[in-house]
Design a protein around this motif. Structure first.
Motif, PDB file in Angstrom:
ATOM      1  N   ALA A  28       0.869  -1.189   0.000  1.00  0.00           N
ATOM      2  CA  ALA A  28       0.000   0.000   0.000  1.00  0.00           C
ATOM      3  C   ALA A  28       0.904   1.236   0.000  1.00  0.00           C
ATOM      4  O   ALA A  28       0.917   2.033   0.927  1.00  0.00           O
ATOM      5  CB  ALA A  28      -0.924  -0.015   1.211  1.00  0.00           C
ATOM      6  N   TYR A  29       1.670   1.351  -1.060  1.00  0.00           N
ATOM      7  CA  TYR A  29       2.753   2.326  -1.133  1.00  0.00           C
ATOM      8  C   TYR A  29       2.286   3.779  -1.043  1.00  0.00           C
ATOM      9  O   TYR A  29       3.006   4.630  -0.534  1.00  0.00           O
ATOM     10  CB  TYR A  29       3.571   2.114  -2.397  1.00  0.00           C
ATOM     11  N   LYS A  30       1.087   4.092  -1.514  1.00  0.00           N
ATOM     12  CA  LYS A  30       0.632   5.489  -1.476  1.00  0.00           C
ATOM     13  C   LYS A  30       0.536   5.991  -0.043  1.00  0.00           C
ATOM     14  O   LYS A  30       0.932   7.122   0.248  1.00  0.00           O
ATOM     15  CB  LYS A  30      -0.709   5.645  -2.195  1.00  0.00           C
ATOM     16  N   MET A  31       0.021   5.171   0.851  1.00  0.00           N
ATOM     17  CA  MET A  31      -0.074   5.562   2.255  1.00  0.00           C
ATOM     18  C   MET A  31       1.316   5.758   2.839  1.00  0.00           C
ATOM     19  O   MET A  31       1.587   6.747   3.509  1.00  0.00           O
ATOM     20  CB  MET A  31      -0.839   4.490   3.048  1.00  0.00           C
ATOM     21  N   VAL A  32       2.216   4.832   2.570  1.00  0.00           N
ATOM     22  CA  VAL A  32       3.569   4.890   3.128  1.00  0.00           C
ATOM     23  C   VAL A  32       4.307   6.117   2.593  1.00  0.00           C
ATOM     24  O   VAL A  32       4.889   6.890   3.357  1.00  0.00           O
ATOM     25  CB  VAL A  32       4.352   3.596   2.812  1.00  0.00           C
ATOM     26  N   ILE A  33       4.274   6.318   1.291  1.00  0.00           N
ATOM     27  CA  ILE A  33       4.982   7.446   0.679  1.00  0.00           C
ATOM     28  C   ILE A  33       4.402   8.771   1.179  1.00  0.00           C
ATOM     29  O   ILE A  33       5.146   9.673   1.563  1.00  0.00           O
ATOM     30  CB  ILE A  33       4.925   7.345  -0.858  1.00  0.00           C
ATOM     31  N   GLY A  34       3.080   8.875   1.217  1.00  0.00           N
ATOM     32  CA  GLY A  34       2.451  10.095   1.712  1.00  0.00           C
ATOM     33  C   GLY A  34       2.845  10.401   3.140  1.00  0.00           C
ATOM     34  O   GLY A  34       3.161  11.541   3.491  1.00  0.00           O
ATOM     35  N   ARG A  35       2.847   9.390   3.973  1.00  0.00           N
ATOM     36  CA  ARG A  35       3.190   9.568   5.385  1.00  0.00           C
ATOM     37  C   ARG A  35       4.633  10.041   5.533  1.00  0.00           C
ATOM     38  O   ARG A  35       4.925  10.936   6.326  1.00  0.00           O
ATOM     39  CB  ARG A  35       2.982   8.227   6.101  1.00  0.00           C
ATOM     40  N   ILE A  36       5.533   9.456   4.761  1.00  0.00           N
ATOM     41  CA  ILE A  36       6.946   9.828   4.877  1.00  0.00           C
ATOM     42  C   ILE A  36       7.207  11.217   4.303  1.00  0.00           C
ATOM     43  O   ILE A  36       7.960  12.000   4.881  1.00  0.00           O
ATOM     44  CB  ILE A  36       7.849   8.756   4.229  1.00  0.00           C
ATOM     45  N   VAL A  37       6.578  11.552   3.193  1.00  0.00           N
ATOM     46  CA  VAL A  37       6.735  12.907   2.650  1.00  0.00           C
ATOM     47  C   VAL A  37       6.227  13.930   3.662  1.00  0.00           C
ATOM     48  O   VAL A  37       6.826  14.979   3.858  1.00  0.00           O
ATOM     49  CB  VAL A  37       6.000  13.054   1.297  1.00  0.00           C
ATOM     50  N   GLU A  38       5.150  13.596   4.325  1.00  0.00           N
ATOM     51  CA  GLU A  38       4.546  14.504   5.293  1.00  0.00           C
ATOM     52  C   GLU A  38       5.375  14.648   6.565  1.00  0.00           C
ATOM     53  O   GLU A  38       5.504  15.738   7.105  1.00  0.00           O
ATOM     54  CB  GLU A  38       3.154  13.960   5.664  1.00  0.00           C
TER      55      GLU A  38
END
Length: 102
Positions: A28-38
């Motif tokens: 579920a890469y979108k959640m992971v990437i979004g969280r890390i960018v944030e």
């Protein structure tokens, strides 16, 4: 013999405080990437690039993540100079953008 740990990114559980870390579906890469960018720093950005690949990370930020707060959009632009704010889905669909009435 203990089962080997599945392939997961080397990220601190603090970034995923609202999930059971050992049950996260890393696909579920979108959640992971979004969280890390944030919330992550340069080290965490480098880790998601290592884990998912730069192209997938940039594509997710530009085309697939529906929401990032304004400060996270600005951070994404610093981490990924190839991105343009005007091309980011999460920027184009912000609720606070000005509307031009005819």
């Amino acid at each position: 013999m203990k089962e080997s740990k599945k392939n997961i990114p080397n990220l601190h559980p603090k970034f995923f405080w609202d999930f059971r870390f050992d049950e996260i579906e890393w696909e579920a890469y979108k959640m992971v990437i979004g969280r890390i960018v944030e919330r992550g720093g340069q080290e965490e950005i480098e880790e998601i690039i290592r884990f998912y690949g730069r192209e997938k990370v940039v594509t997710a930020i530009r085309d697939e993540i529906y929401f990032l707060p304004n400060y996270a959009i600005d951070r994404a632009l610093k981490f990924f100079p190839e991105l343009k704010k005007e091309e980011m889905y999460c920027y184009l669909n912000r609720k606070d953008k000005p509307y031009h009435w005819i």
